[in-house]
Design an enzyme around this catalytic site. Structure first.
Site: not given
Ligand code: ATP
Ligand code: MG
Length: 586
Positions: A446-447
């Site tokens: 996600r990051v």
């Protein structure tokens, strides 16, 4: 009226008794009904217990605190020729002893009601805090986990055979701490930092509490630097950034540990301190991992923290917190650290065992109610600190084992919701020979995308999409035998891409090499009609070929973290030369 016990090494004289009673009546705030005991083992001084509090000024207590302090003293240095540096040992002893204050030691005191299976129930101990270390009369320590009105549930750190009902126990007022510092790198230690290899004792830079609050929001900044695993499938499609928490999840024997170990191997020559935490594994598996790390020259920047299946449940329970404290030290110093928890499913099971023994109410799948918090507070400690806090980072790769690929079970869903993405390993793919067996459909980061280098982003931009199209087409192609040319081409192209993601274990590839190989395949620089055997040969020999013939190209991609026109030209040229040489060799 309160009751109290006064223990001394010698019988008290009338004057001593009156003076002591007056003093302790004042401390207790009321008159105390006293029982006196003479215990020569105290050597001198007085020990007083009133209402669950103990006041200790005996020589025995001081000697034992001196003894504890001596563990921190530097080992004696050899001067060669069987000569030892006794002078500096004497100096450091003198210096240590001069700092010990002859103070009255005040602490909560209680008695063991029952003990067994590594868990003790202690009454008294008023003022005991959650996670406080409790000392037992027979020696050894435990950690207070359950605080009830009358009793405290303590999990034992050492041998539980020594502790028996009726013995005394004291609160120490301290949370368990472990030695931290760069001396840990290159070592195999237990959760308390005691060496399990043949080396010297760990020389700690400082002691650090095993539980500490995670850095708050203001102390953090977004993840912006990559942590490369050396595995093409991960670095191209599920990139990990420094300070990220990425879960590795899959059934048993699907290559979870291998991904973690390869990531450590890929940090060679970098500046990341690596910690591998083995929780509840067989000692032989850990020995095998240590052997691989040593053989590949990765041990110099790695520490293995090991609580095997035969260690007490308490040791297995505290192992990840202890190792996290050790790794956090590097982050606080402005450095980068990587920590691998192998694995958190076993950790949760150990915690369930302890909780059931402590008579906590069981919840879903018999786990106690706070099992979510168990892992949340651990994984929250991974962070990318902002520049004001030194800019250090701690990246966490927890591992969770699933049963028959069920990621919706209790512990997997918990950990998935805490982490910033997951790498899902599929046992079907593993059996088919697609290793690492990463299911790119179910895996996300996600990051980490923000931290990916420009070069990698360019090279891998079409990869995910093309692979997805390929898989869809593959399903259709099973039904029909005659396909048009473009479909056929798409299928061969897809097969090649998939083949590139197959990577042997313990052979991580550096970023520029990965970028070059991805570039060659996604841009179809290798002709589409070459046979699979040639492609495999290319996969094997091309990295070394590039390193030898095009060192400037590799260095440029590494330095700029980007592919410019010159690099593109050189890549096209390199492929032509490689093909010519391969043809000639045949
Ligand atoms: P466990 O559930 O027992 O912890 P695991 O999921 O951690 O297993 P590993 O121990 O990493 O799995 O790997 C299982 C086996 O697969 C090992 O024998 C390993 O050598 C092999 N293996 C893993 N990855 C690869 C790979 N990329 N190429 C070839 N073999 C591999
Ligand atoms: Mg494993």
């Amino acid at each position: 009226m309160k009751t109290g016990i006064m223990r001394t090494a010698f019988p008290l004289t009338y004057e001593q008794r009156t003076a002591l009673r007056r003093k302790f009546d004042a401390i207790a705030g009321s008159t105390v009904e006293w029982t006196e005991r003479v215990e020569p083992s105290l050597i001198g001084g007085v020990q007083v217990e009133i209402d669950g509090m103990a006041y200790d000024s005996t020589i025995q207590a001081k000697l034992s605190s001196i003894l504890k302090d001596l563990h921190n003293i530097e080992p004696i240095r050899s001067l060669g020729d069987n000569q030892f540096d006794f002078k500096s040992l004497g100096d450091s002893l003198r210096q240590r002893l001069s700092t010990i204050e002859p103070e009255l030691i005040v602490r909560g005191s209680g008695r063991v009601i029952r003990s067994g299976d590594g868990v003790s129930l202690v009454s008294g101990l008023s003022g005991c805090r959650f996670n406080e270390m409790v000392e037992f009369e027979a020696g050894g320590y435990g950690i207070a986990l359950n605080l009830d009105e009358e009793t405290v549930g303590v999990v034992l750190l050492g041998d539980d055979a020594q502790v028996s009902a009726g013995q005394r126990a004291w609160g120490t007022g301290q949370v368990l701490s472990v030695p931290v510092g760069s001396d840990l790198l290159g070592r195999v230690v237990n959760p308390l930092g005691i060496p399990l290899d043949d080396g010297a004792p760990i020389h700690a830079t400082e002691m650090r509490n095993i539980e500490s609050p995670a850095p708050n929001v203001l102390a953090r900044k977004p993840v912006d630097r990559p942590l490369e695993t050396g595995l093409v499938a991960i670095d191209s499609m599920i990139p990990i950034g420094r300070g990220q928490r990425e879960l590795i999840i899959g059934d048993r024997q699907t290559g979870k540990t291998t991904i973690a170990i390869d990531t450590i191997l890929n940090q060679k020559g970098g500046n990341i301190a690596c910690f591998y935490v083995a929780i509840g594994q067989k000692a032989s598996s850990v020995a095998h991992i240590a052997e691989i790390l040593r053989r590949e020259g990765a041990m110099s920047y790695t520490c293995i923290v090991c609580a095997t299946a035969s260690d007490s449940p308490t040791m297995q329970y505290i192992a990840p917190y202890c190792a996290c404290a050790m790794a956090e030290y590097f982050m606080e110093q402005g450095g980068d650290a990587l920590i691998i928890y192998d694995d958190l499913s076993k950790h949760a099971v150990t915690y369930r065992t302890l909780s059931l023994l402590l008579h906590r109410p069981p919840g879903r799948e018999a786990y106690p109610g706070d099992v979510f918090y168990l892992h949340a507070r651990l994984l929250e400690r991974a962070a990318q600190l902002n520049d004001k806090r030194g800019g250090g980072s701690l990246t966490a790769l927890p591992i969770v084992e699933t049963q028959s690929g069920d990621i919706s079970a209790y512990i997997p869903t918990n950990v998935i919701s805490i982490t910033d993405g997951q790498i899902f390993l599929d046992s079907e793919l593993f059996k088919e020979g697609q290793r690492p067996a990463i299911n790119s459909g179910l895996s996300v980061s996600r990051v980490g995308g923000a931290a990916q280098t420009k070069a990698m982003r360019k090279a891998a931009s079409r990869l995910r999409l093309e692979l997805a199209q390929f898989r869809e087409m593959q399903v259709f192609s099973r039904f029909s035998s005659d396909m048009d040319k473009s479909t056929q081409e798409m299928l061969t192209h897809g097969e090649r891409l998939t083949q590139l993601l197959v990577q042997p274990n313990h052979a991580p590839l550096k970023m520029p090499i990965q970028v070059a190989m991805l570039y060659v395949l996604t841009r179809s620089l290798l002709p589409n009609d070459i046979p699979m055997s040639t492609l495999n040969k290319w996969k094997k020999t091309y990295p070394a070929f590039l390193n030898q013939r095009y060192p400037s190209l590799i260095m440029r991609i590494e330095r700029d973290k980007d592919i410019n026109e010159k690099s593109e030209k050189q890549l096209v040229e390199s492929i032509e030369i490689w093909q010519n040489e391969a043809r000639e060799a045949q």
